[in-house]
Design an enzyme around this catalytic site. Sequence first.
Site, PDB file in Angstrom:
ATOM      1  N   ILE A   6       0.725  -1.089  -0.141  1.00  0.00           N
ATOM      2  CA  ILE A   6       0.075   0.037  -0.090  1.00  0.00           C
ATOM      3  C   ILE A   6       0.957   1.139  -0.145  1.00  0.00           C
ATOM      4  CG2 ILE A   6      -2.070  -1.002   1.160  1.00  0.00           C
ATOM      5  CD1 ILE A   6      -1.135   0.097   3.741  1.00  0.00           C
ATOM      6  N   ASP A   7       0.448   2.299  -0.366  1.00  0.00           N
ATOM      7  CA  ASP A   7       1.307   3.450  -0.639  1.00  0.00           C
ATOM      8  C   ASP A   7       1.805   3.925   0.753  1.00  0.00           C
ATOM      9  OD1 ASP A   7       0.526   3.539  -3.362  1.00  0.00           O
ATOM     10  OD2 ASP A   7      -0.973   4.948  -3.034  1.00  0.00           O
ATOM     11  N   LYS A   8       2.898   4.705   0.753  1.00  0.00           N
ATOM     12  CA  LYS A   8       3.407   5.222   1.830  1.00  0.00           C
ATOM     13  C   LYS A   8       2.360   6.143   2.713  1.00  0.00           C
ATOM     14  CE  LYS A   8       6.591   8.933   3.255  1.00  0.00           C
ATOM     15  NZ  LYS A   8       7.708   9.945   2.557  1.00  0.00           N
TER      16      LYS A   8
ATOM     17  N   THR B 138      -0.741   5.783   2.893  1.00  0.00           N
ATOM     18  CA  THR B 138      -1.890   5.156   3.146  1.00  0.00           C
ATOM     19  C   THR B 138      -1.589   4.326   4.184  1.00  0.00           C
ATOM     20  OG1 THR B 138      -2.691   4.889   0.700  1.00  0.00           O
ATOM     21  CG2 THR B 138      -3.505   3.331   2.449  1.00  0.00           C
TER      22      THR B 138
ATOM     23  N   ARG C 232      -7.194   5.900  -5.886  1.00  0.00           N
ATOM     24  CA  ARG C 232      -7.125   7.330  -6.094  1.00  0.00           C
ATOM     25  C   ARG C 232      -6.962   7.809  -7.586  1.00  0.00           C
ATOM     26  NH1 ARG C 232      -0.682   7.552  -3.919  1.00  0.00           N
ATOM     27  NH2 ARG C 232      -0.963   9.886  -3.927  1.00  0.00           N
TER      28      ARG C 232
END
Length: 305
Positions: free
Chosen positions: A138-140, A142, A238
């Site tokens: 998962i993104d930094k 998030t 997103r």
Amino acid sequence: MTTHNFTIDNSADVGQRIDKVLAELNSEWSRTQMQDWIKEKLVKVNGKDVKSNYKVKMNDAIEVTEKEIVDADIVPENLNLDIYYEDDDVAIVYKPKGMVVHPSAGHYTGTLVNGLMYQMKNLSGINGEVRPGIVHRIDKDTSGLLMVAKNDVAHRSLVEQLIDKTVTRKYTALVHGNIPHDYGTVDAPIGRNKNDRQSMDVVDDGKEAITHFNVKEHFKNFTLIECQLETGRTHQIRVHMKYIGFPLAGDPKYGPRKTLDLDGQALHAGIIGFDHPVTNEYIEREAPLPESFTQLLEELRRTDA
């Protein structure tokens, strides 16, 4: 070592320095890093070594041999990770907002992998020395739950479940605007943005991407939703929410300039569920919203009252 191949097919790249173009092609690479790799002859254009000031031409074939971090460089760190489930084969771990999943250029310490190596004896090796145990990301910015594989058999099983779309992945997101319907599905392929190589976009030749969502709460200028992923493309929620006109609040890459000052998108991976690779028992865990997200919602409720 991992090899990346690119073909220059964007007229905006033609005439640009190769170190600049490569840094734009991969968001994890910096221009300084590219200059170092070029000096070490890890970058070839049309099969030949070049210098950092080489100006790329249309249809140039670029090969980059990534100089990966070696195992000895990854230091186990006591990051006090919250473990929601753990046995001999798998684990479910919470990644806080602001933490990178695995070491990469510019992020050699403080990553989820550094913490996992300190807290767990065994991790799968399929994804290499830099990403032990990592099945998905998962993104930094998030927050939320991730599956971790502790051996290669478990790793293969979890990857197969992701491919078969049987893993439960539910996210809470705050988006701009007022979604007029209670639920919906976005089925739109995602690929690299043709004009901004560090961003993803809905493109005709992209990979299949499907996001289901339902509305949880309405605010004056925002909507709280729950998203469930069928696929797991880079920045999927997103990109999809921007595509239908409701970008995530605080999103620096896909959101509007005038947005809430949240230091990153309002997105939380709250629920993960899968079949255990050995016992076949269904395992699901839920992590509550982080305090910052909860406080944001409370503030919106106050200002809307």
